[in-house]
Design a protein around this motif. Structure first.
Motif, PDB file in Angstrom:
ATOM      1  N   ALA A 121      35.062  40.691  -8.627  1.00 19.95           N
ATOM      2  CA  ALA A 121      34.118  39.570  -8.590  1.00 19.95           C
ATOM      3  C   ALA A 121      34.119  38.797  -9.903  1.00 19.95           C
ATOM      4  N   ARG A 122      34.113  39.505 -11.015  1.00 20.92           N
ATOM      5  CA  ARG A 122      34.086  38.804 -12.304  1.00 20.92           C
ATOM      6  C   ARG A 122      35.365  37.999 -12.529  1.00 20.92           C
ATOM      7  N   GLU A 123      36.496  38.520 -12.089  1.00 22.12           N
ATOM      8  CA  GLU A 123      37.765  37.836 -12.329  1.00 22.12           C
ATOM      9  C   GLU A 123      38.005  36.690 -11.360  1.00 22.12           C
ATOM     10  N   HIS A 124      37.512  36.792 -10.135  1.00 24.97           N
ATOM     11  CA  HIS A 124      37.939  35.851  -9.106  1.00 24.97           C
ATOM     12  C   HIS A 124      36.825  35.045  -8.440  1.00 24.97           C
ATOM     13  N   ALA A 125      35.576  35.344  -8.728  1.00 22.07           N
ATOM     14  CA  ALA A 125      34.479  34.623  -8.056  1.00 22.07           C
ATOM     15  C   ALA A 125      33.774  33.669  -9.005  1.00 22.07           C
ATOM     16  N   ARG A 126      33.183  32.636  -8.423  1.00 21.64           N
ATOM     17  CA  ARG A 126      32.307  31.719  -9.149  1.00 21.64           C
ATOM     18  C   ARG A 126      30.858  32.026  -8.779  1.00 21.64           C
ATOM     19  N   THR A 127      29.936  31.632  -9.636  1.00 23.85           N
ATOM     20  CA  THR A 127      28.519  31.787  -9.337  1.00 23.85           C
ATOM     21  C   THR A 127      27.810  30.457  -9.581  1.00 23.85           C
ATOM     22  N   ILE A 128      26.522  30.438  -9.258  1.00 23.33           N
ATOM     23  CA  ILE A 128      25.698  29.258  -9.566  1.00 23.33           C
ATOM     24  C   ILE A 128      24.442  29.713 -10.305  1.00 23.33           C
ATOM     25  N   ALA A 129      24.608  30.718 -11.180  1.00 22.33           N
ATOM     26  CA  ALA A 129      23.472  31.264 -11.910  1.00 22.33           C
ATOM     27  C   ALA A 129      23.146  30.471 -13.170  1.00 22.33           C
ATOM     28  N   THR A 130      24.128  29.741 -13.719  1.00 23.55           N
ATOM     29  CA  THR A 130      23.897  28.912 -14.902  1.00 23.55           C
ATOM     30  C   THR A 130      24.498  27.531 -14.663  1.00 23.55           C
ATOM     31  N   ARG A 131      24.123  26.597 -15.512  1.00 27.28           N
ATOM     32  CA  ARG A 131      24.676  25.244 -15.385  1.00 27.28           C
ATOM     33  C   ARG A 131      26.188  25.256 -15.562  1.00 27.28           C
ATOM     34  N   GLU A 132      26.665  26.046 -16.522  1.00 30.14           N
ATOM     35  CA  GLU A 132      28.106  26.121 -16.760  1.00 30.14           C
ATOM     36  C   GLU A 132      28.826  26.700 -15.546  1.00 30.14           C
ATOM     37  N   ASP A 133      28.223  27.721 -14.928  1.00 25.14           N
ATOM     38  CA  ASP A 133      28.809  28.298 -13.719  1.00 25.14           C
ATOM     39  C   ASP A 133      28.924  27.251 -12.618  1.00 25.14           C
ATOM     40  N   ALA A 134      27.850  26.496 -12.413  1.00 30.14           N
ATOM     41  CA  ALA A 134      27.837  25.486 -11.352  1.00 30.14           C
ATOM     42  C   ALA A 134      28.864  24.393 -11.620  1.00 30.14           C
ATOM     43  N   GLU A 135      29.036  24.017 -12.879  1.00 31.78           N
ATOM     44  CA  GLU A 135      30.020  22.984 -13.214  1.00 31.78           C
ATOM     45  C   GLU A 135      31.444  23.483 -12.983  1.00 31.78           C
ATOM     46  N   ARG A 136      31.700  24.756 -13.281  1.00 31.32           N
ATOM     47  CA  ARG A 136      33.028  25.316 -13.019  1.00 31.32           C
ATOM     48  C   ARG A 136      33.309  25.360 -11.519  1.00 31.32           C
ATOM     49  N   LEU A 137      32.295  25.718 -10.746  1.00 35.50           N
ATOM     50  CA  LEU A 137      32.472  25.736  -9.294  1.00 35.50           C
ATOM     51  C   LEU A 137      32.730  24.331  -8.770  1.00 35.50           C
ATOM     52  N   ARG A 138      32.017  23.358  -9.283  1.00 30.50           N
ATOM     53  CA  ARG A 138      32.227  21.967  -8.862  1.00 30.50           C
ATOM     54  C   ARG A 138      33.670  21.528  -9.129  1.00 30.50           C
ATOM     55  N   ALA A 139      34.205  21.908 -10.285  1.00 28.95           N
ATOM     56  CA  ALA A 139      35.592  21.556 -10.603  1.00 28.95           C
ATOM     57  C   ALA A 139      36.563  22.236  -9.641  1.00 28.95           C
ATOM     58  N   ASP A 140      36.305  23.494  -9.297  1.00 27.51           N
ATOM     59  CA  ASP A 140      37.177  24.209  -8.358  1.00 27.51           C
ATOM     60  C   ASP A 140      37.181  23.562  -6.983  1.00 27.51           C
ATOM     61  N   LEU A 141      36.039  23.086  -6.553  1.00 28.87           N
ATOM     62  CA  LEU A 141      35.913  22.537  -5.204  1.00 28.87           C
ATOM     63  C   LEU A 141      36.723  21.260  -5.014  1.00 28.87           C
ATOM     64  N   ALA A 142      37.063  20.605  -6.111  1.00 25.53           N
ATOM     65  CA  ALA A 142      37.876  19.390  -6.012  1.00 25.53           C
ATOM     66  C   ALA A 142      39.253  19.692  -5.435  1.00 25.53           C
ATOM     67  N   HIS A 143      39.687  20.948  -5.509  1.00 27.25           N
ATOM     68  CA  HIS A 143      41.024  21.327  -5.030  1.00 27.25           C
ATOM     69  C   HIS A 143      40.972  22.350  -3.895  1.00 27.25           C
ATOM     70  N   ALA A 144      39.780  22.711  -3.450  1.00 28.30           N
ATOM     71  CA  ALA A 144      39.653  23.757  -2.439  1.00 28.30           C
ATOM     72  C   ALA A 144      39.591  23.185  -1.029  1.00 28.30           C
ATOM     73  N   ARG A 145      40.130  23.937  -0.100  1.00 27.90           N
ATOM     74  CA  ARG A 145      40.002  23.593   1.318  1.00 27.90           C
ATOM     75  C   ARG A 145      39.058  24.548   2.038  1.00 27.90           C
ATOM     76  N   THR A 146      38.937  25.760   1.510  1.00 33.90           N
ATOM     77  CA  THR A 146      38.041  26.742   2.103  1.00 33.90           C
ATOM     78  C   THR A 146      37.237  27.433   1.005  1.00 33.90           C
ATOM     79  N   VAL A 147      36.001  27.805   1.318  1.00 29.73           N
ATOM     80  CA  VAL A 147      35.150  28.507   0.366  1.00 29.73           C
ATOM     81  C   VAL A 147      34.377  29.578   1.122  1.00 29.73           C
ATOM     82  N   ALA A 148      34.259  30.747   0.509  1.00 34.57           N
ATOM     83  CA  ALA A 148      33.458  31.835   1.060  1.00 34.57           C
ATOM     84  C   ALA A 148      32.260  32.059   0.146  1.00 34.57           C
TER      85      ALA A 148
END
Length: 376
Positions: A121-148
């Motif tokens: 989980a730490r190596e491969h998952a994103r979270t939305i627990a902090t602002r930085e986490d949410a911003e990293r997830l937002r950047a990933d979603l720009a290239h994602a087709r599927t999300v779990a």
């Protein structure tokens, strides 16, 4: 008789660690209700609307809320630094750049995503627990087709709905070890399920994830679920600082407090927010939520102020009223609950529920401006 705390002729020193929903309000109230010198320590210089981070991850903009602006005119000193340790023997809070001494400590360090209980989980998952986490997830979603999205609690449900609504072409799967909305009433559960059907969110119930990898997750039954991005909302942990300091903590590392929110092992310390284990007189545990943290901040500081004046404080009293779930920007569920947070038959859904939830979220920021407003 007034309780003596500072050196003779000097006001007591109150240090508040953590500037979340509970800590920021507590610092402002301590400056208002006592004659103490109050210092607020936080790792970042912004107040984060944590209950909106799923919106930030989905691509929306959040308000910029500098702590300096929220503290202007209050008399609270702000120190932007990370707490590395607390030494109760010397009453010292150690920071990466120095230390602060205290006569009274308000411990409000909150919680963070639990990424260490499941392999990968730490190596491969994103979270939305902090602002930085949410911003990293937002950047990933720009290239994602599927999300779990792993975790079927309120955070997971809100994240799945928001991502699906803001990214219509994104395949969103919500994975929960239980039943979707199992803490809600039948009517509320049906509405959540209907909303997910409308948004195209696939739900995998009774599915326990045992590991996370670069291509998705592996459930206990061994049939891998593929995803370009994994969002981890399955549980939260608190910092280890209270345990390491020698404060009495529960099995999750949360500070154990009495009925006035004072540490049971160190009476000069107050514990509020997610990092404190707050229980009702009957033993029922209060959940991690700003709905708990804000009224706890008020009553904890009132009790602290009473003790500094030599008065006997009143015990903490609190009751829940509702659970609020956003399902995108135009839909939601308001599940009204009884005194013990159990769902009642009363439910508000749809657009009115979305407006209700938005008003609740806006109030959490208004409360940080005016922390004497009724919060519980």
């Amino acid at each position: 008789m007034t309780e003596h705390t500072g050196s003779a002729g000097t006001p007591p020193r109150i240090v508040v660690v953590g500037a979340g929903y509970a800590g920021l309000a507590a610092a402002k109230l301590a400056a208002k209700w006592t004659d103490a010198r109050v210092t607020l320590v936080n790792a970042h210089d912004r107040f984060v609307e944590r209950v909106r981070l799923h919106q930030l991850a989905a691509g929306q903009r959040l308000r910029d809320l500098p702590l300096a602006d929220l503290l202007r005119g209050t008399g609270v000193d702000l120190v932007v630094d990370r707490v590395t340790a607390i030494d109760p023997s010397t009453r010292e809070v150690r920071l990466t750049r120095g230390a602060l001494t205290y006569d009274r400590l308000i411990y409000a360090l909150g919680s963070h995503a639990d990424l260490d209980s499941t392999p990968g989980a730490r190596e491969h998952a994103r979270t939305i627990a902090t602002r930085e986490d949410a911003e990293r997830l937002r950047a990933d979603l720009a290239h994602a087709r599927t999300v779990a999205v792993v975790g079927g609690g309120l955070t997971g449900m809100e994240a799945a709905a928001e991502l699906a609504e803001c990214h219509p072409g994104l395949g969103v799967t919500l994975i929960t070890s239980g039943v979707l909305g199992d803490a809600l009433s039948d009517r509320a559960r049906r509405h959540v399920r209907d909303a997910f059907d409308r948004l195209g969110v696939e739900v995998r119930e009774r599915t326990r994830v045992t590991s996370v990898h670069a291509g998705g997750v592996t459930p206990a039954d061994g049939a891998s679920i593929t995803a370009d991005t994994v969002v981890w909302t399955a549980g939260f942990r608190v910092p280890d600082l209270a345990r390491e300091a020698g404060f009495a903590v529960d099995d999750r590392g949360r500070m154990v407090v009495d009925d006035t929110l004072r540490s049971v092992s160190h009476p000069e310390v107050v514990g509020i927010g997610d990092a404190a284990a707050v229980r009702r007189p009957g033993g029922a545990e209060l959940r991690m939520a700003c709905a708990t943290g804000m009224p706890a901040a008020q009553q904890a500081v009132r009790a602290l102020a009473d003790r500094l004046r030599g008065r006997q404080p009143e015990p903490f009293r609190f009751r829940y009223r509702q659970q609020c779930i956003s399902l995108g920007r135009g839909d939601g569920v308001i599940q009204f609950v009884d005194h013990d947070d159990r769902p009642s038959g009363a439910v508000l859904t749809g657009r009115l529920a979305a407006l209700y939830k938005e008003s609740v979220v806006r109030f959490t920021v208004l409360f940080q401006h005016y922390p004497t407003l009724p919060a519980g």
